[in-house]
Design an enzyme around this catalytic site. Structure first.
Site, mmCIF file in Angstrom:
data_model
loop_
_atom_site.group_PDB
_atom_site.id
_atom_site.type_symbol
_atom_site.label_atom_id
_atom_site.label_comp_id
_atom_site.label_asym_id
_atom_site.label_seq_id
_atom_site.Cartn_x
_atom_site.Cartn_y
_atom_site.Cartn_z
ATOM 1 N NE ARG A 70 110.460 38.423 -11.474
ATOM 2 C CZ ARG A 70 110.193 37.929 -10.265
ATOM 3 N NH1 ARG A 70 109.008 38.152 -9.711
ATOM 4 N NH2 ARG A 70 111.084 37.228 -9.623
ATOM 5 C CG HIS A 74 107.442 39.695 -17.173
ATOM 6 N ND1 HIS A 74 106.305 39.134 -16.643
ATOM 7 C CD2 HIS A 74 108.480 38.931 -16.722
ATOM 8 C CE1 HIS A 74 106.639 38.077 -15.897
ATOM 9 N NE2 HIS A 74 107.952 37.950 -15.933
ATOM 10 C CG ASP A 75 108.370 46.174 -22.373
ATOM 11 O OD1 ASP A 75 107.205 46.205 -22.809
ATOM 12 O OD2 ASP A 75 109.259 46.960 -22.751
ATOM 13 N N GLY A 80 107.545 42.863 -28.249
ATOM 14 C CA GLY A 80 108.873 43.446 -28.289
ATOM 15 C C GLY A 80 109.070 44.462 -27.179
ATOM 16 C CG ASP A 82 106.042 47.481 -27.158
ATOM 17 O OD1 ASP A 82 106.032 47.029 -25.994
ATOM 18 O OD2 ASP A 82 105.212 47.137 -28.025
ATOM 19 C CB SER A 84 103.227 46.957 -24.356
ATOM 20 O OG SER A 84 103.929 45.735 -24.195
ATOM 21 C CG ASN A 102 102.771 40.484 -16.670
ATOM 22 O OD1 ASN A 102 103.833 39.874 -16.650
ATOM 23 N ND2 ASN A 102 102.293 41.051 -17.777
ATOM 24 N N PRO A 171 107.250 32.586 -20.271
ATOM 25 C CG PRO A 171 109.487 32.080 -20.604
ATOM 26 C CD PRO A 171 108.521 33.227 -20.641
ATOM 27 C CG HIS A 201 115.188 33.047 -12.240
ATOM 28 N ND1 HIS A 201 114.436 31.972 -12.685
ATOM 29 C CD2 HIS A 201 114.525 34.155 -12.659
ATOM 30 C CE1 HIS A 201 113.382 32.417 -13.343
ATOM 31 N NE2 HIS A 201 113.414 33.729 -13.347
ATOM 32 C CG ASP A 254 121.512 32.386 -5.405
ATOM 33 O OD1 ASP A 254 121.749 31.596 -4.466
ATOM 34 O OD2 ASP A 254 122.400 33.001 -6.015
ATOM 35 C CB THR A 257 124.708 35.154 -3.171
ATOM 36 O OG1 THR A 257 124.555 34.481 -4.444
ATOM 37 C CG2 THR A 257 125.911 34.589 -2.447
ATOM 38 C CG ASP A 262 126.419 35.118 -7.134
ATOM 39 O OD1 ASP A 262 125.386 34.499 -7.507
ATOM 40 O OD2 ASP A 262 126.680 35.308 -5.936
#
Length: 339
Positions: A70, A74-75, A80, A82, A84, A102, A171, A201, A254, A257, A262
């Site tokens: 994650r 998010h980076d 891009g 980088d 940040s 975040n 998103p 996810h 999920d 599992t 998977d």
């Protein structure tokens, strides 16, 4: 009545969406000057060091795999890939960690710090934090049963962060399908990439505040009235009360599992049991013509999912922009720009 995929109004709407997104793009999921052997002579042990640290971390707590994956996503969606997202707030710099997207959802920062410290001992000033995070995300997936892919290397660390872009580019759990598609297109990622990357996810947890609207909204409509789904929904409601409270309570995205990488995530969408509204939209939205077929494909064929996920992760990792790539640095400490 749901709009037809072939209806002129829908096609016009989608075409305008694509054009507006592409015209605004400043980031490109292209091929930057990255190579597989970038550290072959300057730090040949980099992959081994990252792998060993990730093995220890995931063995001690499998959730670390989802945290790192994650964190990488998010980076890359802000300026891009980088590094940040790793920057702390300072007097002169506002980081991205406290952005609404975040602040309650990211973890794994100390793990990246530990890997960076190991690499600074072995190869001082050579390996960027952005590369560390990208390799660690690949290893995180492998360590919980997911696919392997080669990681091109040579990224630079940014000397800036962008709090505002973190709030707008990423998103969120309650967004509709067309909005999510537009955010992926902005990054140069396709609808196919979006559906495949959403499969991440299959591991990780979500906070109550991110799925409350879903479970007290259309969950019952999409999942139908069957005993298994009703029991699952009751459990979710016990975790996340309707009238507030329990915001930090979590549930696996999920539940079948939760610690295995998977294709179970897609099976849950077929049953209408996606925990997040943004996930279930891939199958149940009135606009999910292409995404629904991809969900079916990946649910039926785990190898197809693994292959596309690998390809899409390479594209994600290649998102760059001129400022970060050309004017960046190799940080000594991933939390702060060099002085």
């Amino acid at each position: 009545m749901a709009p037809s995929f072939h209806s002129r109004p829908f096609l016009l709407c989608f075409a305008l969406l694509c054009l507006s997104v592409l015209s605004m793009r400043s980031l490109v999921a292209s091929e930057p000057y990255l190579t597989l052997d970038y550290y072959a002579s300057s730090c040949p042990s980099v992959l081994e060091i990252v792998r060993k640290e990730m093995e220890c971390a995931v063995l001690s707590d499998p959730r670390n795999a989802a945290f790192i994956l994650r964190l990488h996503f998010h980076d890359c969606f802000v300026q891009g890939c980088d590094g940040s997202v790793l920057l702390d707030d300072t007097i002169t710099l506002q980081g991205e960690k406290k952005a609404s997207t975040n602040i309650h959802s990211l973890g794994g920062f100390r793990l990246i710090d530990r890997i960076k410290n190991m690499l600074e001992s072995e190869c001082p000033g050579i390996v960027s934090c952005a590369d560390i995070l990208t390799v660690a995300a690949r290893d995180a997936v492998i360590l919980v049963g997911g696919p392997y892919w080669d990681v091109p290397l040579g990224r630079k660390d940014s000397t800036t962060a962008n709090y505002d872009l973190a709030n707008t580019n990423l998103p969120t759990a309650g967004e509709g399908l067309l909005t999510i598609i537009s955010k992926f297109l902005y990054q140069g990622l396709s609808v196919t990439d979006m559906v495949a990357l959403s499969g991440a996810h299959t591991i990780g947890m979500a906070r109550c505040e991110n799925f409350r609207e879903r479970i007290y909204g259309d969950f019952k409509l999409t999942s139908g009235n069957n005993p298994v789904s009703n029991t699952y929904l009751s459990n979710l409601k016990s975790i996340c009360p309707a009238n507030g409270g329990g915001e930090d309570n979590t549930a696996g995205m999920d539940y079948v599992t939760p610690n295995d990488f998977d294709n179970s995530f897609y099976h849950l969408l077929l049953k209408g049991e996606g925990l997040l509204n943004s996930d279930q939209e891939l199958y149940s939205s009135a606009f999910s013509f292409k995404t629904k077929e991809l969900v079916k494909k990946y649910a039926a064929d785990s190898l197809a999912f693994f292959q596309q996920f690998s390809d899409s992760m390479v594209k994600l990792g290649n998102i760059t922009n001129a400022d970060s790539f050309n004017a960046g640095e190799v940080r000594k400490n991933c939390r702060f720009v060099n002085t």
